[in-house]
Structures are given as C-alpha cells and as structure tokens.
Write an enzyme that holds these catalytic residues in place. Structure first.
Site, mmCIF file in Angstrom:
data_model
loop_
_atom_site.group_PDB
_atom_site.id
_atom_site.type_symbol
_atom_site.label_atom_id
_atom_site.label_comp_id
_atom_site.label_asym_id
_atom_site.label_seq_id
_atom_site.Cartn_x
_atom_site.Cartn_y
_atom_site.Cartn_z
ATOM 1 C CG HIS A 96 72.595 13.491 1.973
ATOM 2 N ND1 HIS A 96 73.227 12.475 2.653
ATOM 3 C CD2 HIS A 96 72.877 14.630 2.660
ATOM 4 C CE1 HIS A 96 73.859 12.974 3.707
ATOM 5 N NE2 HIS A 96 73.663 14.284 3.731
ATOM 6 C CD GLU A 97 71.135 18.084 2.546
ATOM 7 O OE1 GLU A 97 70.700 18.205 3.719
ATOM 8 O OE2 GLU A 97 72.344 18.010 2.278
ATOM 9 C CG HIS A 100 69.905 15.338 7.030
ATOM 10 N ND1 HIS A 100 70.633 14.509 7.857
ATOM 11 C CD2 HIS A 100 70.797 15.852 6.134
ATOM 12 C CE1 HIS A 100 71.901 14.519 7.492
ATOM 13 N NE2 HIS A 100 72.022 15.317 6.440
ATOM 14 C CG HIS A 104 63.130 16.701 12.412
ATOM 15 N ND1 HIS A 104 62.683 17.939 11.990
ATOM 16 C CD2 HIS A 104 62.960 16.713 13.772
ATOM 17 C CE1 HIS A 104 62.293 18.653 13.022
ATOM 18 N NE2 HIS A 104 62.452 17.933 14.110
#
Length: 226
Positions: A96-97, A100, A104
């Site tokens: 999940h991280e 991100h 980006h």
C-alpha cells in the site's frame, strides 16, 4: 437529541469501531505467513523495482502502524512489524505504501493536490482549535473570528476528502500488484484485501466526521445553534 447529533455520535462510534477493526485485523493477519517468507521490506523493494522506481529508499521507523511514504525525501517508511514481518498484513501495508510511491512517480493528480495542500493544512492545524474556540465564545460580538476558524477548518476537511481517492487508489495498486506478481496466493489474497479495505474505511469515516463538524460550526455562525 437532534438528527445532527445522532449522525455525529454515530460517526464517532463508527470511527472508533473502524480503528479497532484495523488494529484487530492487522494483529490477526500478522499471524498468517506470506509466500516464500518475504519480509515487508522485500515486498516494498520488489514492488518499487517492478514499477521502475529506483530513487526511493525503504526505511524502518519506530511505532505501530506508523507506515507512510514521504514524497519530500522519497522515503518509504515502514514500522518494525511491517519492515521485518513476513505476514500477509506486513505485505499488504508495505505494498500500500509503495502504491503512494507509484502515484508520486506517475504524477497521480490527487496525490499532487494533497501534497500542495500540506503547507496550508500544517498552518491551519496550528491555529484552528484556538480560533474556533475563541470564535464560538465571541460569536455574538465578533462573528468574523468564527468565520476565520471555519475557513481554517474547511482546509483540513478538504484535505480529508482529497485523501480518500489517494488512499483507495494506493490500495488498489497494491492489491493488483500483489495478485498479478503472485506475491499473495488465492488463499492469502482475500486477507490482504480485507486488511486494506478496513484501513480505507477509517479514511472515509474521518472525512465524513470532518464534514459533519464543519457543518456544525457553520450552523453556529448562521445563528442556528442546537
């Protein structure tokens, strides 16, 4: 009790239940081992590599469920249980991280908007509580102060709303990658999906609670105190 307070209390209860559910599921799924014994760090590094991202550093940070991606210094920060963990929960959170980080790298619009709001939200968070308190106490004599507090709080509410598509999209990216690269198996994938879905609920409830609170202050400003 007015309908507003019924809704507000229901949201607060739902927020508490959702938070406990996330903690409970993370604890439960932390006991279910991942395929090949991959740690959260290894899952993160592989997902970054598979998405051709080579300028993000995976780091270990202290705390529980303190995992986050920092776009400013391009670091993927994982809590010890996730960084060293070899469970479904660790893999789901790490992926999940990484979602991100992929956002980006691909200039995902909602993440860009949220990043632009960060300085404004930081300023708002420093002053909003004091301005709102003074505004409520002085609403009859100096309503402009409460209006200023409402504007500050509206910024934090907007941030909560913008966060929703960012978090949901990160989870979607994570689950697609975990499944397509056989990181999770047909037996373990539903657990990863369940964990990330529960986490998403907390953001939904947080946004709704923030909206309800904003409406309450607007009601006071408009002279309709319950």
């Amino acid at each position: 009790m007015t309908p507003f307070w019924i809704v507000f209390i229901a949201l607060m209860v739902a927020s508490y239940v959702a938070s406990k559910s996330v903690q409970s599921k993370f604890k439960k799924y932390s006991t279910i081992p991942m395929n090949y014994g991959m740690t959260g760090r290894e899952v993160a590094e592989k997902m970054l590599y598979d998405n051709d991202i080579h300028n993000v550093t995976v780091c270990k940070v202290q705390g529980t469920l303190t995992d986050h991606y920092n776009p400013t210094n391009r670091t993927l920060n994982l809590s010890p249980d996730v960084y060293d963990g070899t469970s479904v929960a660790a893999a789901a959170v790490a992926a999940h991280e990484c979602g991100h980080a992929v956002q980006h790298a691909t200039a995902y619009s909602w993440l860009t908007i949220r990043s632009m709001l960060v300085p404004v939200v930081s300023f708002s968070n420093r002053w909003v509580s004091w301005v709102l308190l003074a505004g409520v106490l002085l609403v009859s004599k100096f309503p402009e102060l409460l209006l200023a507090g409402i504007i500050l709080f509206a910024v934090t509410t907007l941030f909560s709303v913008v966060t929703l598509p960012v978090e949901i999209n990160a989870s979607k990216r994570a689950l697609v990658w975990l499944n397509s690269h056989n990181i999770t198996s047909p037996d373990t994938h539903p657990y990863a999906e369940s964990a990330l879905r529960s986490a998403a609920y907390t953001y939904v409830i947080a946004a709704l609670t923030s909206l309800a609170t904003l409406m309450y202050y607007i009601m006071i400003y408009m002279g309709r105190r319950d």
